[in-house]
Design an enzyme around this catalytic site. Structure first.
Site, PDB file in Angstrom:
ATOM      1  N   LYS A 121      -8.704   1.162  -6.795  1.00 13.22           N
ATOM      2  CA  LYS A 121      -7.875   2.214  -6.213  1.00 13.22           C
ATOM      3  C   LYS A 121      -6.565   2.213  -6.968  1.00 13.22           C
ATOM      4  O   LYS A 121      -6.211   1.213  -7.593  1.00 13.22           O
ATOM      5  CB  LYS A 121      -7.544   1.879  -4.748  1.00 13.22           C
ATOM      6  CG  LYS A 121      -8.703   1.990  -3.801  1.00 13.22           C
ATOM      7  CD  LYS A 121      -8.236   1.662  -2.397  1.00 13.22           C
ATOM      8  CE  LYS A 121      -9.380   1.922  -1.430  1.00 13.22           C
ATOM      9  NZ  LYS A 121      -8.979   2.090  -0.081  1.00 13.22           N
TER      10      LYS A 121
ATOM     11  N   HIS B 226       0.840  -1.206   0.000  1.00  9.05           N
ATOM     12  CA  HIS B 226       0.000   0.000   0.000  1.00  9.05           C
ATOM     13  C   HIS B 226       0.872   1.253   0.000  1.00  9.05           C
ATOM     14  O   HIS B 226       2.078   1.181   0.245  1.00  9.05           O
ATOM     15  CB  HIS B 226      -0.828   0.069   1.291  1.00  9.05           C
ATOM     16  CG  HIS B 226      -1.755  -1.068   1.498  1.00  9.05           C
ATOM     17  ND1 HIS B 226      -3.078  -1.025   1.135  1.00  9.05           N
ATOM     18  CD2 HIS B 226      -1.566  -2.287   2.058  1.00  9.05           C
ATOM     19  CE1 HIS B 226      -3.663  -2.174   1.465  1.00  9.05           C
ATOM     20  NE2 HIS B 226      -2.773  -2.954   2.025  1.00  9.05           N
TER      21      HIS B 226
ATOM     22  N   TYR C  19      -1.245  -1.713   9.313  1.00 10.43           N
ATOM     23  CA  TYR C  19      -0.250  -2.420   8.497  1.00 10.43           C
ATOM     24  C   TYR C  19       0.740  -3.141   9.407  1.00 10.43           C
ATOM     25  O   TYR C  19       0.969  -2.720  10.532  1.00 10.43           O
ATOM     26  CB  TYR C  19       0.541  -1.424   7.634  1.00 10.43           C
ATOM     27  CG  TYR C  19      -0.302  -0.508   6.804  1.00 10.43           C
ATOM     28  CD1 TYR C  19      -1.025  -0.996   5.721  1.00 10.43           C
ATOM     29  CD2 TYR C  19      -0.375   0.852   7.094  1.00 10.43           C
ATOM     30  CE1 TYR C  19      -1.797  -0.139   4.945  1.00 10.43           C
ATOM     31  CE2 TYR C  19      -1.152   1.707   6.319  1.00 10.43           C
ATOM     32  CZ  TYR C  19      -1.861   1.205   5.253  1.00 10.43           C
ATOM     33  OH  TYR C  19      -2.621   2.050   4.495  1.00 10.43           O
TER      34      TYR C  19
ATOM     35  N   CYS D 242      -3.708   2.740  -5.329  1.00  9.35           N
ATOM     36  CA  CYS D 242      -2.768   2.261  -4.301  1.00  9.35           C
ATOM     37  C   CYS D 242      -2.119   0.932  -4.710  1.00  9.35           C
ATOM     38  O   CYS D 242      -2.848   0.010  -5.066  1.00  9.35           O
ATOM     39  CB  CYS D 242      -3.552   2.095  -2.996  1.00  9.35           C
ATOM     40  SG  CYS D 242      -2.635   1.331  -1.653  1.00  9.35           S
TER      41      CYS D 242
ATOM     42  N   HIS E  99      -2.313  -3.329  -3.542  1.00  7.88           N
ATOM     43  CA  HIS E  99      -3.717  -3.213  -3.145  1.00  7.88           C
ATOM     44  C   HIS E  99      -4.613  -3.157  -4.389  1.00  7.88           C
ATOM     45  O   HIS E  99      -5.631  -3.813  -4.474  1.00  7.88           O
ATOM     46  CB  HIS E  99      -3.850  -1.931  -2.302  1.00  7.88           C
ATOM     47  CG  HIS E  99      -5.136  -1.823  -1.557  1.00  7.88           C
ATOM     48  ND1 HIS E  99      -5.467  -0.702  -0.838  1.00  7.88           N
ATOM     49  CD2 HIS E  99      -6.177  -2.680  -1.416  1.00  7.88           C
ATOM     50  CE1 HIS E  99      -6.669  -0.889  -0.293  1.00  7.88           C
ATOM     51  NE2 HIS E  99      -7.110  -2.073  -0.629  1.00  7.88           N
TER      52      HIS E  99
HETATM   53 ZN   LIG Z   1      -4.014   0.464  -0.055  1.00  6.36          ZN
END
Ligand SMILES: [Zn+2]
Length: 147
Positions: free
Chosen positions: A123, A10, A39, A125, A115
């Site tokens: 997304k 991420h 995380y 990310c 991600h």
């Molecule tokens: Zn993420």
């Protein structure tokens, strides 16, 4: 220890002029009602590796995937204008590959994905494609499937 077959990468989706220290990230996540940073590992712009939570603890970083994965986040992911960009510094890249190499020793069957590469996630990310960049670190079975 729980079974780990996935490592998810991420970014914080923050601009270069925003600093998100580990302490700040930890507080932001606690404000969401989590025990600590969601995380397992956090890599700040200076390349420093921070431990967010122990690996045996389920993370809070990728819905539907937390139970069997480890979450890694790097500080950055947006350019000056706020657009998605791979802003990893050389120190961050170095720390990330070192961390992945060490995780692969413990979890040789774990896939490494961003991600954005998880099914049902829309997304940007982490603003690069770990499946490609870390292809050489993917499990043997994965490499055969993606030839
Ligand atoms: Zn993420």
């Amino acid at each position: 220890m729980r079974r780990i077959d996935l490592i998810v990468i991420h970014c914080t989706a923050s601009r270069p002029d925003q600093s998100i220290s580990f302490e700040k990230l930890d507080k932001m996540h606690q404000a969401r009602g989590w025990k600590c940073c969601g995380y397992h590992y956090y890599i700040t712009r200076d390349g420093q590796l921070h431990i967010g939570r122990p690996e045996e603890m389920v993370g809070a970083h990728a819905r539907h995937y937390n139970a069997h994965s480890i979450g890694i986040c790097y500080e950055g992911g947006l350019d000056e204008k706020g657009h998605a960009a791979d802003t990893r510094t050389p120190a961050q890249r170095h720390a990330m590959i070192a961390l992945l190499r060490s995780l692969k020793e413990d979890y040789p069957d774990a896939e490494i994905l961003g991600h954005c590469e998880l099914e049902g996630v829309h997304k940007a990310c982490p603003c690069f494609l770990p499946s490609i960049e870390y292809q050489h670190l993917q499990p043997t079975t994965w490499q055969e499937d993606h030839k």
